[in-house]
Design a protein around this motif. Sequence first.
Motif, PDB file in Angstrom:
ATOM      1  N   ILE A  41       0.838  -1.205   0.000  1.00  0.00           N
ATOM      2  CA  ILE A  41       0.000   0.000   0.000  1.00  0.00           C
ATOM      3  C   ILE A  41       0.870   1.251   0.000  1.00  0.00           C
ATOM      4  O   ILE A  41       0.593   2.223  -0.710  1.00  0.00           O
ATOM      5  N   ALA A  42       1.937   1.227   0.774  1.00  0.00           N
ATOM      6  CA  ALA A  42       2.797   2.402   0.891  1.00  0.00           C
ATOM      7  C   ALA A  42       3.731   2.576  -0.302  1.00  0.00           C
ATOM      8  O   ALA A  42       4.142   3.708  -0.599  1.00  0.00           O
ATOM      9  N   ASP A  43       4.071   1.474  -0.997  1.00  0.00           N
ATOM     10  CA  ASP A  43       5.120   1.544  -2.015  1.00  0.00           C
ATOM     11  C   ASP A  43       4.649   1.414  -3.456  1.00  0.00           C
ATOM     12  O   ASP A  43       5.322   1.905  -4.366  1.00  0.00           O
ATOM     13  N   GLU A  44       3.529   0.731  -3.676  1.00  0.00           N
ATOM     14  CA  GLU A  44       3.117   0.457  -5.054  1.00  0.00           C
ATOM     15  C   GLU A  44       2.449   1.678  -5.673  1.00  0.00           C
ATOM     16  O   GLU A  44       1.495   2.226  -5.110  1.00  0.00           O
ATOM     17  N   PRO A  45       2.905   2.114  -6.850  1.00  0.00           N
ATOM     18  CA  PRO A  45       2.348   3.325  -7.470  1.00  0.00           C
ATOM     19  C   PRO A  45       0.912   3.180  -7.948  1.00  0.00           C
ATOM     20  O   PRO A  45       0.227   4.187  -8.155  1.00  0.00           O
ATOM     21  N   LEU A  92      -0.694  -1.786  14.648  1.00  0.00           N
ATOM     22  CA  LEU A  92      -0.869  -0.335  14.546  1.00  0.00           C
ATOM     23  C   LEU A  92       0.451   0.400  14.354  1.00  0.00           C
ATOM     24  O   LEU A  92       0.521   1.394  13.619  1.00  0.00           O
ATOM     25  N   LEU A  93       1.519  -0.066  15.007  1.00  0.00           N
ATOM     26  CA  LEU A  93       2.806   0.600  14.828  1.00  0.00           C
ATOM     27  C   LEU A  93       3.314   0.426  13.399  1.00  0.00           C
ATOM     28  O   LEU A  93       3.899   1.353  12.818  1.00  0.00           O
ATOM     29  N   LEU A  94       3.087  -0.753  12.822  1.00  0.00           N
ATOM     30  CA  LEU A  94       3.492  -0.967  11.440  1.00  0.00           C
ATOM     31  C   LEU A  94       2.756  -0.005  10.507  1.00  0.00           C
ATOM     32  O   LEU A  94       3.357   0.581   9.599  1.00  0.00           O
ATOM     33  N   ILE A  95       1.463   0.173  10.738  1.00  0.00           N
ATOM     34  CA  ILE A  95       0.696   1.125   9.932  1.00  0.00           C
ATOM     35  C   ILE A  95       1.257   2.537  10.090  1.00  0.00           C
ATOM     36  O   ILE A  95       1.374   3.288   9.117  1.00  0.00           O
ATOM     37  N   GLU A  96       1.638   2.911  11.308  1.00  0.00           N
ATOM     38  CA  GLU A  96       2.253   4.227  11.536  1.00  0.00           C
ATOM     39  C   GLU A  96       3.523   4.388  10.703  1.00  0.00           C
ATOM     40  O   GLU A  96       3.801   5.466  10.155  1.00  0.00           O
ATOM     41  N   GLY A  97       4.312   3.335  10.627  1.00  0.00           N
ATOM     42  CA  GLY A  97       5.537   3.389   9.836  1.00  0.00           C
ATOM     43  C   GLY A  97       5.241   3.616   8.362  1.00  0.00           C
ATOM     44  O   GLY A  97       5.924   4.398   7.689  1.00  0.00           O
ATOM     45  N   MET A  98       4.204   2.942   7.847  1.00  0.00           N
ATOM     46  CA  MET A  98       3.826   3.125   6.450  1.00  0.00           C
ATOM     47  C   MET A  98       3.275   4.533   6.212  1.00  0.00           C
ATOM     48  O   MET A  98       3.527   5.152   5.176  1.00  0.00           O
ATOM     49  N   GLN A  99       2.546   5.056   7.183  1.00  0.00           N
ATOM     50  CA  GLN A  99       2.035   6.429   7.069  1.00  0.00           C
ATOM     51  C   GLN A  99       3.191   7.429   7.046  1.00  0.00           C
ATOM     52  O   GLN A  99       3.136   8.434   6.325  1.00  0.00           O
ATOM     53  N   ALA A 100       4.243   7.144   7.811  1.00  0.00           N
ATOM     54  CA  ALA A 100       5.422   8.016   7.802  1.00  0.00           C
ATOM     55  C   ALA A 100       6.081   8.009   6.430  1.00  0.00           C
ATOM     56  O   ALA A 100       6.546   9.054   5.946  1.00  0.00           O
ATOM     57  N   LEU A 102       4.578   7.518   3.527  1.00  0.00           N
ATOM     58  CA  LEU A 102       3.724   8.289   2.622  1.00  0.00           C
ATOM     59  C   LEU A 102       3.845   9.788   2.873  1.00  0.00           C
ATOM     60  O   LEU A 102       3.745  10.591   1.935  1.00  0.00           O
ATOM     61  N   ALA A 103       4.057  10.161   4.121  1.00  0.00           N
ATOM     62  CA  ALA A 103       4.170  11.579   4.474  1.00  0.00           C
ATOM     63  C   ALA A 103       5.553  12.145   4.166  1.00  0.00           C
ATOM     64  O   ALA A 103       5.770  13.352   4.281  1.00  0.00           O
ATOM     65  N   GLY A 104       6.495  11.286   3.773  1.00  0.00           N
ATOM     66  CA  GLY A 104       7.850  11.750   3.477  1.00  0.00           C
ATOM     67  C   GLY A 104       8.636  12.144   4.702  1.00  0.00           C
ATOM     68  O   GLY A 104       9.501  13.026   4.646  1.00  0.00           O
ATOM     69  N   ARG A 105       8.377  11.476   5.814  1.00  0.00           N
ATOM     70  CA  ARG A 105       9.071  11.801   7.051  1.00  0.00           C
ATOM     71  C   ARG A 105      10.580  11.619   6.884  1.00  0.00           C
ATOM     72  O   ARG A 105      11.048  10.657   6.271  1.00  0.00           O
TER      73      ARG A 105
END
Length: 272
Positions: A41-45, A92-100, A102-105
Motif C-alpha cells: 500500500i505504501a510503495d506500489e504506485p 498499529l505501529l506498522l501502519i504508523e511506519g507506512m504512514q510516515a 507516505l508523508a515523506g518523514r
Amino acid sequence: MTANKNSYKKSSFGPAFLFLEKARRTALADYYEFCRLMDDIADEPDVKNPEGELSFWKEEVSRMYEGTPVTDLGRRLQKDVRSFGMLPDRFLLLIEGMQADLAGRTYQTEQELEWYLLRVAVIVGRATLDILGVKGQQADQLSWELGSAVQITNIIRDVADDKKLGRVYLPAELLAKYGLTREAVLQEEMPSKLAGVLRELSARAEKHYQKAFSLMGLFPRLKMLPCKVMGYVYLKNLAKIRKEGFLAAVPVKLTKGEKLRSVFYALFKTIF
C-alpha cells in the motif's frame, strides 16, 4: 495487493518453518501477509488512495479486537491474536511506519531513525516472537537487535530504489558528517561520499546482529530457527553489499543459491 498467505512456503525461507506446529506456521503466514499488504500500500504506485487504505486497515485492526472484522485476512488474524496473545501495537505501529513513508518523514539523527526502526521492523519481530511463544524483556531485546539489524541492512541495500520514491532514510547528521545532504542524495546518481555513510551504518548493523545472535542462545533452539535464518541471510546480504562497495546503482541481493546456503547454515547451527 494481497500477498499469497502461503508464499513463505515457496520462498528460500521455507525450511525455517518446517519445525513449527501448524497453528504457528499459519499465524506467521497470516501476519506476514498483513505486513506485505501494508508495505505494498505504501510503495506500489498503482494504489490510488494509499492513505485511505491504511486508515481502513487501522480501523480493521480495531474491529479484529472487538470481534467484528470485515475482511478474510482480518478474520484470520483475529483468531491468531487470540491464540498467541498479540497486542494491537503489533499491527498499529506498522501502519504508523507506512504512514510516515507516505508523508515523506525524514530523520535528523540516528535516534530519530530508531522511531522508524521500531515501527517497520522491531514490532514485526515482536509479533513473530509472540507467535513462536517467546515473550518477556529478553524477547523484546532480541526483537530490537534483530529488527534493527535487518532494517538497517534494507536501508543500505535500497538507497537507489528509495530515491526513486523520493525517500531518504539516512539520518541528516550522519550525511552531514560526510559532507552530504538529503538533496544531494536525491539529485546525484550515487555520490562517492555515500560509501562512508553506508559503511558506518553497516558497522552499526553488524553490532546489532552480534547482540541478536547472542540473545538467541537464551531461548529454545528450534523456536529460534526462523530468527537465525533471517539473521544469517541478511548478514550475508550485508557482507555482499560491503564487498561490492556500497554504491551499486541497483540493490545488491543474494542469489537464490546464496540465500539457500545461508538457510541451511542456520539449520546446521541450530540442530548441531
